[in-house]
Design a protein around this motif. Structure first.
Motif, mmCIF file in Angstrom:
data_model
loop_
_atom_site.group_PDB
_atom_site.id
_atom_site.type_symbol
_atom_site.label_atom_id
_atom_site.label_comp_id
_atom_site.label_asym_id
_atom_site.label_seq_id
_atom_site.Cartn_x
_atom_site.Cartn_y
_atom_site.Cartn_z
ATOM 1 N N TYR A 30 -2.589 10.323 9.204
ATOM 2 C CA TYR A 30 -3.304 9.197 8.611
ATOM 3 C C TYR A 30 -2.999 9.128 7.123
ATOM 4 O O TYR A 30 -2.711 10.136 6.485
ATOM 5 N N TRP A 31 -3.041 7.910 6.617
ATOM 6 C CA TRP A 31 -2.923 7.717 5.172
ATOM 7 C C TRP A 31 -3.599 6.405 4.787
ATOM 8 O O TRP A 31 -3.726 5.497 5.600
ATOM 9 N N LEU A 32 -4.045 6.363 3.547
ATOM 10 C CA LEU A 32 -4.682 5.170 2.996
ATOM 11 C C LEU A 32 -3.985 4.793 1.700
ATOM 12 O O LEU A 32 -3.453 5.660 0.992
ATOM 13 N N GLY A 33 -4.018 3.505 1.370
ATOM 14 C CA GLY A 33 -3.567 3.070 0.063
ATOM 15 C C GLY A 33 -4.459 3.672 -1.016
ATOM 16 O O GLY A 33 -5.664 3.862 -0.811
ATOM 17 N N GLU A 34 -3.888 3.963 -2.166
ATOM 18 C CA GLU A 34 -4.623 4.663 -3.228
ATOM 19 C C GLU A 34 -5.948 4.002 -3.629
ATOM 20 O O GLU A 34 -6.931 4.714 -3.862
ATOM 21 N N PRO A 35 -6.048 2.668 -3.684
ATOM 22 C CA PRO A 35 -7.341 2.079 -4.077
ATOM 23 C C PRO A 35 -8.490 2.411 -3.109
ATOM 24 O O PRO A 35 -9.652 2.184 -3.446
ATOM 25 N N TYR A 36 -8.180 2.960 -1.943
ATOM 26 C CA TYR A 36 -9.192 3.196 -0.910
ATOM 27 C C TYR A 36 -9.514 4.675 -0.718
ATOM 28 O O TYR A 36 -10.219 5.035 0.215
ATOM 29 N N TRP A 37 -9.011 5.512 -1.598
ATOM 30 C CA TRP A 37 -9.288 6.940 -1.522
ATOM 31 C C TRP A 37 -10.727 7.234 -1.971
ATOM 32 O O TRP A 37 -11.316 6.502 -2.757
ATOM 33 N N HIS A 38 -11.264 8.350 -1.471
ATOM 34 C CA HIS A 38 -12.564 8.901 -1.896
ATOM 35 C C HIS A 38 -13.726 7.941 -1.639
ATOM 36 O O HIS A 38 -14.687 7.914 -2.397
ATOM 37 N N LYS A 39 -13.642 7.188 -0.547
ATOM 38 C CA LYS A 39 -14.713 6.259 -0.183
ATOM 39 C C LYS A 39 -15.238 6.537 1.227
ATOM 40 O O LYS A 39 -15.998 5.757 1.767
ATOM 41 N N GLY A 40 -14.758 7.627 1.847
ATOM 42 C CA GLY A 40 -15.182 7.955 3.207
ATOM 43 C C GLY A 40 -14.437 7.184 4.282
ATOM 44 O O GLY A 40 -14.750 7.317 5.471
ATOM 45 N N ILE A 41 -13.446 6.412 3.899
ATOM 46 C CA ILE A 41 -12.706 5.586 4.860
ATOM 47 C C ILE A 41 -11.851 6.444 5.781
ATOM 48 O O ILE A 41 -11.824 6.219 6.999
ATOM 49 N N ALA A 42 -11.150 7.425 5.230
ATOM 50 C CA ALA A 42 -10.281 8.274 6.054
ATOM 51 C C ALA A 42 -11.099 9.016 7.103
ATOM 52 O O ALA A 42 -10.720 9.087 8.275
ATOM 53 N N ARG A 43 -12.230 9.569 6.709
ATOM 54 C CA ARG A 43 -13.094 10.275 7.654
ATOM 55 C C ARG A 43 -13.540 9.359 8.780
ATOM 56 O O ARG A 43 -13.441 9.710 9.954
ATOM 57 N N LEU A 56 0.821 -1.212 0.000
ATOM 58 C CA LEU A 56 0.000 0.000 0.000
ATOM 59 C C LEU A 56 0.858 1.266 0.000
ATOM 60 O O LEU A 56 0.538 2.244 -0.673
ATOM 61 N N ALA A 57 1.927 1.240 0.789
ATOM 62 C CA ALA A 57 2.740 2.442 1.012
ATOM 63 C C ALA A 57 3.712 2.732 -0.120
ATOM 64 O O ALA A 57 4.140 3.878 -0.282
ATOM 65 N N ASN A 58 4.079 1.731 -0.885
ATOM 66 C CA ASN A 58 5.068 1.910 -1.944
ATOM 67 C C ASN A 58 4.409 2.521 -3.179
ATOM 68 O O ASN A 58 4.273 1.894 -4.226
ATOM 69 N N ASN A 59 3.995 3.772 -3.028
ATOM 70 C CA ASN A 59 3.261 4.472 -4.062
ATOM 71 C C ASN A 59 3.543 5.958 -3.888
ATOM 72 O O ASN A 59 3.260 6.522 -2.835
ATOM 73 N N GLU A 60 4.100 6.582 -4.910
ATOM 74 C CA GLU A 60 4.457 7.996 -4.809
ATOM 75 C C GLU A 60 3.249 8.875 -4.514
ATOM 76 O O GLU A 60 3.350 9.899 -3.840
ATOM 77 N N LYS A 61 2.064 8.472 -4.991
ATOM 78 C CA LYS A 61 0.860 9.251 -4.713
ATOM 79 C C LYS A 61 0.495 9.190 -3.228
ATOM 80 O O LYS A 61 -0.111 10.120 -2.708
ATOM 81 N N VAL A 62 0.860 8.104 -2.553
ATOM 82 C CA VAL A 62 0.615 7.990 -1.114
ATOM 83 C C VAL A 62 1.613 8.850 -0.344
ATOM 84 O O VAL A 62 1.257 9.589 0.566
ATOM 85 N N SER A 63 2.878 8.774 -0.716
ATOM 86 C CA SER A 63 3.935 9.442 0.059
ATOM 87 C C SER A 63 4.087 10.932 -0.246
ATOM 88 O O SER A 63 4.712 11.647 0.529
ATOM 89 N N ARG A 64 3.496 11.417 -1.311
ATOM 90 C CA ARG A 64 3.794 12.781 -1.759
ATOM 91 C C ARG A 64 3.454 13.877 -0.752
ATOM 92 O O ARG A 64 4.065 14.940 -0.771
ATOM 93 N N TYR A 65 2.476 13.650 0.139
ATOM 94 C CA TYR A 65 2.125 14.674 1.117
ATOM 95 C C TYR A 65 2.455 14.261 2.549
ATOM 96 O O TYR A 65 2.034 14.913 3.497
#
Length: 185
Positions: free
Chosen positions: A90-103, A19-28
């Motif tokens: 907090y962070w999520l793997g990219e496949p789990y973005w925009h689903k309300g999981i982080a909230r 999950l973490a080995n993704n530049e889109k995850v680590s960028r912020y």
């Protein structure tokens, strides 16, 4: 979707690294977050989390969706005059973005911290300017924007503003009361 928090386990190392080995995850995220992120980084992180939690320095939980690891929530507790504070990340793997999981994960984690740590009065999250999805998750979980620290972060050779979000214990208590009145827990 059933979202739950649980302690990290050693077998989480490989799926965590995937999950973490993704530049889109680590960028912020902070620069201490390795990129690329290998299973040995995940194993070291898990072991460090266990030690820090035993010492009372931090609390870290795996975020799961339908019993599958999807991300991490963490809180580092302050010492000294600001010892009633904790910094949440907090962070999520990219496949789990925009689903309300982080909230939902942040809401549950906030409940957990304030319930298990009665000495904590204030939780805050520092979010880099471009990460509007994280800002929305914090706001939806009850955190309020307190400040903008102008050009306070340097990431990818760019100065970025840091948005500071926070929630106080008394605000959280009122939210819990309101959820109870609405039949939401």
């Amino acid at each position: 979707m059933k979202i739950e928090l649980r302690p990290l386990r050693i077998p989480d190392a490989v799926p965590l690294a995937k999950l973490a080995n993704n530049e889109k995850v680590s960028r912020y995220l902070r620069d201490r977050f390795p990129a690329p992120y290998e299973p040995e980084h995940a194993l070291s992180f898990i072991q460090c989390c266990h030690a820090n939690e035993e010492d009372g320095m931090a609390m870290v939980r795996a975020v799961t969706a339908e019993d599958k690891l999807v991300g991490i929530v963490e809180c580092v507790f302050h010492i000294d005059v600001d010892s009633r504070n904790g910094d949440v990340g907090y962070w999520l793997g990219e496949p789990y973005w925009h689903k309300g999981i982080a909230r939902e994960a942040l809401r549950q984690f906030t409940d957990l911290i304030f319930t298990q740590h009665p000495e904590i009065w204030r939780l805050s999250a520092s979010i880099l300017q471009p990460n509007t999805a994280s800002m929305k998750a914090a706001e939806s979980a009850g955190y309020a924007q307190e400040a903008v620290l102008r050009q306070a972060a340097y990431k990818h050779e760019t100065l970025m503003d840091v948005y500071l979000y926070a929630i106080l214990r008394n605000q959280w208590q009122q939210m819990v009361v309101n959820r109870g009145k609405a039949g939401i827990m």
